[in-house]
Design an enzyme around this catalytic site. Structure first.
Site, PDB file in Angstrom:
ATOM      1  N   GLY A  16       0.802  -1.212   0.000  1.00 40.74           N
ATOM      2  CA  GLY A  16       0.000   0.000   0.000  1.00 40.74           C
ATOM      3  C   GLY A  16       0.836   1.263   0.000  1.00 40.74           C
ATOM      4  O   GLY A  16       1.910   1.344  -0.601  1.00 40.74           O
ATOM      5  N   SER A  17       0.357   2.269   0.718  1.00 36.44           N
ATOM      6  CA  SER A  17       0.919   3.625   0.628  1.00 36.44           C
ATOM      7  C   SER A  17       2.343   3.761   1.133  1.00 36.44           C
ATOM      8  O   SER A  17       2.996   4.781   0.866  1.00 36.44           O
ATOM      9  CB  SER A  17       0.013   4.610   1.384  1.00 36.44           C
ATOM     10  N   VAL A  18       2.856   2.779   1.853  1.00 41.83           N
ATOM     11  CA  VAL A  18       4.252   2.878   2.302  1.00 41.83           C
ATOM     12  C   VAL A  18       5.214   2.810   1.122  1.00 41.83           C
ATOM     13  O   VAL A  18       6.411   3.077   1.272  1.00 41.83           O
ATOM     14  CB  VAL A  18       4.600   1.766   3.329  1.00 41.83           C
ATOM     15  N   MET A  19       4.699   2.504  -0.085  1.00 39.37           N
ATOM     16  CA  MET A  19       5.546   2.488  -1.283  1.00 39.37           C
ATOM     17  C   MET A  19       5.672   3.871  -1.920  1.00 39.37           C
ATOM     18  O   MET A  19       6.512   4.087  -2.795  1.00 39.37           O
ATOM     19  CB  MET A  19       4.975   1.506  -2.310  1.00 39.37           C
ATOM     20  N   LYS A  20       4.848   4.826  -1.520  1.00 40.97           N
ATOM     21  CA  LYS A  20       4.858   6.138  -2.167  1.00 40.97           C
ATOM     22  C   LYS A  20       6.189   6.876  -2.042  1.00 40.97           C
ATOM     23  O   LYS A  20       6.592   7.589  -2.981  1.00 40.97           O
ATOM     24  CB  LYS A  20       3.705   6.993  -1.635  1.00 40.97           C
TER      25      LYS A  20
END
Length: 596
Positions: free
Chosen positions: A302-306
């Site tokens: 999820g968003s921890v890849m942004k």
């Protein structure tokens, strides 16, 4: 007519006495010859060919017995024992002798915790054998009671049993051994050849009851197993265990995982999973309770890849932290699919893409550059392949080749969907950011020196990225609860829709936080994943971030890492909390999960 005295018949009648005498002499002679033969044979065997009788005697009384070897210890990085082998006694029997004393079976059964009929049936099944185990690895008191009873045909044998002082705290990492002290899971299995010793051998004299009368010689000394020193710090492991277990219970989660890495060396300082069990209780051991989810389970992050998507944009030179990006009206079409934000953030800059966790913003950055660029960065970060840490069952996750990406796949990858990884892989990637763009191998054993790393991002890019990630852990970000008093913290939250079948669940999530501290000179990187928390508090900033805060605060303290922020952000004047601090990330645009 009278017969002549010299006739043959007269001579025969006159010789009975001499015949008896001759026969007696013949018999005596035969006895004498037999006795002489026996004496000669005895002289030959006793004085000339002595090996025969000695061999026959040895067959009856001299035995070669195995001397068990002590299994090597497993210790933490400071030498504190995590797994030790303690001497125990096992009970074995000589079935024929035991069955010849059946009246003692009820007494023996009571000492072994069995019924007499159960014991008798067990012995009868091996009645023609010379050896059988009755019970392995008895408690010392039970073994002493059996020894005192001196039941014919029942004996004790010294063995070793594995004991884990930290019990559940390290169970998923260490694994366990079987009844023969062979590694079955975890470190015990991975390092079994090192930990397992080589048994010795000695010759003993035993009587016909199997009792050892004398020890004749030592044929081969046992070689104890070698000690394995892990990179784990038992203090940090316990801090992480306590925080992870408390969070799982508080939120009614199905499971939870935390990994702490040393940024400077790549060593794993803590690796904790819940639920768990006590490996000292063999009856409670179950595979699902000992599964090391940090290495064997894969998740869409999820968003921890942004931050990695933004780093790619910064690295390209086409984006700066203040580059404006329009996210209006809170969604965008990608082919026949729609990428959505939880709110319409309007015109924001690249920094706000991370702070507000904008899917639309991340998508626009990713689509502005070739898919190969994002894939190449992910590959260098170690996604899609196992870390090589040497743990049994480690998974490599999934990263499709960029040539197979559709436009919507490209978009989904930018905010952490369509890609899967283990918590350890994610922690390693964040450690690479913390170390200024250098990725290092990870290790579960203590290292003498830091390994050489590979630069995958420029220092200039990471310097620009750090303030963005630090802003996430602020009043305006999604992770104020990840802050640590006295230290600057950088990180990113994620609230990920779980996969159900071939689609995504509407109300089941992974709560994620990944980060590092202290920002001025990063020392520790950490990832927390809470699986399927129940209730309203399922957001990464509310469920996973507090775990990060507790563990990181304790770890920095025990490692004596000096603080770099004397002002606690918790004490600054409160500002309105933005909606993005609590809203979960939108589900991916694709209706179904893409499969390899």
């Amino acid at each position: 007519m009278k017969r002549s005295p010299s006739s043959p018949s007269r001579k025969l009648r006159a010789s009975p006495g001499s015949w008896t005498t001759n026969r007696r002499k013949l018999v005596l002679g035969l006895f004498a010859l037999a006795a002489l033969g026996i004496v000669a044979r005895a002289v030959y065997l006793q004085l000339i060919d002595t090996e025969f009788l000695q061999g026959q005697g040895d067959e009856r009384f001299l035995r070669s017995v195995e001397v068990p070897a002590h299994r090597g210890m497993i210790t933490d990085r400071h030498g504190e024992p995590l797994a030790v082998s303690s001497p125990v006694d096992s009970v074995w029997a000589h079935p024929p002798t035991l069955l010849a004393n059946r009246e003692r079976l009820p007494e023996l059964a009571r000492l072994l915790g069995m019924t007499p009929s159960e014991l008798e049936a067990k012995v009868l099944s091996r009645e023609k054998k010379e050896f059988m185990y009755l019970r392995r690895a008895l408690e010392p008191d039970a073994a002493a009671r059996i020894q005192v009873r001196a039941i014919p045909g029942v004996f004790l044998q010294r063995e070793y049993r594995r004991f884990y002082p930290s019990a559940e705290v390290t169970s998923h990492l260490l694994g366990f051994t079987d009844i023969d002290d062979d590694g079955q899971e975890g470190i015990e299995l991975a390092w079994n050849s090192t930990l397992q010793g080589v048994p010795g051998e000695k010759r003993v004299i035993r009587d016909r009851y199997g009792h050892t009368v004398d020890e004749v010689e030592s044929v081969r000394e046992p070689q104890p197993g070698r000690t394995v020193t892990l990179s784990i710090d038992r203090r940090i492991q316990y801090i992480a265990y306590r925080a992870v277990k408390a969070a799982m219970l508080e939120h009614g989660a199905a499971a939870a995982t935390a990994v702490v890495l040393d940024v400077q060396t790549g060593e794993v300082l803590a690796m904790v999973n819940q639920p768990g069990t006590n490996p000292n209780d063999r009856g409670a051991i179950r595979g699902d309770l000992l599964r090391n989810r940090a290495l064997t389970d894969v998740y869409e992050p999820g968003s921890v890849m942004k931050p990695f998507t933004v780093a790619m944009g910064l690295e390209s030179g086409r984006f700066r932290p203040d580059t404006p990006i329009s996210t209006s009206p809170g969604h965008m079409s990608v082919g026949r699919y729609t990428v959505r934000d939880t709110h319409n953030y309007g015109l924001i800059d690249v920094t706000r893409v991370i702070v507000k966790s904008s899917n639309v913003g991340a998508t626009k950055i990713a689509l502005a550059l070739p898919a190969e660029r994002l894939w190449d960065l992910f590959r260098k970060l170690g996604f899609g392949r196992a870390s090589g840490i040497g743990f049994p069952g480690e998974q490599g996750g999934w990263l499709a080749h960029y040539s197979r990406w559709s436009t919507i796949s490209h978009a989904n990858q930018s905010f952490g969907y369509g890609i899967s990884m283990t918590p350890l892989q994610l922690a390693r990637a964040y450690a690479a950011l913390a170390s200024g763009g250098v990725i290092r191998p990870v290790s579960l054993v203590k290292l003498d020196r830091a390994p050489e790393g590979e630069r995958i991002l420029s220092e200039a890019t990471v310097r620009k990225l750090m303030p963005m990630m630090e802003a996430v852990v602020s009043r305006d970000g999604t992770a104020i609860q990840a802050s640590v008093a006295g230290y600057r913290v950088a990180g990113k939250t994620g609230t990920v829709h779980k996969i159900v079948g071939r689609g995504y669940a509407k109300n089941n999530y992974y709560s994620v936080f990944a980060g590092f501290a202290p920002v001025s000179k990063p020392r520790l990187a950490m990832v927390v994943i809470v699986d399927d928390p129940k209730g309203k508090s399922y957001y990464g900033g509310l469920v996973a971030a507090p775990v990060f805060s507790k563990v990181m605060a304790g770890a920095l303290r025990v490692m004596n890492v000096p603080p770099d922020n004397i002002v606690d952000p918790r004490l600054t004047p409160a500002r309105p909390v933005m909606a993005s601090t609590t809203a979960p990330a939108a589900a991916p645009a694709t209706a179904k999960r893409e499969r390899p």
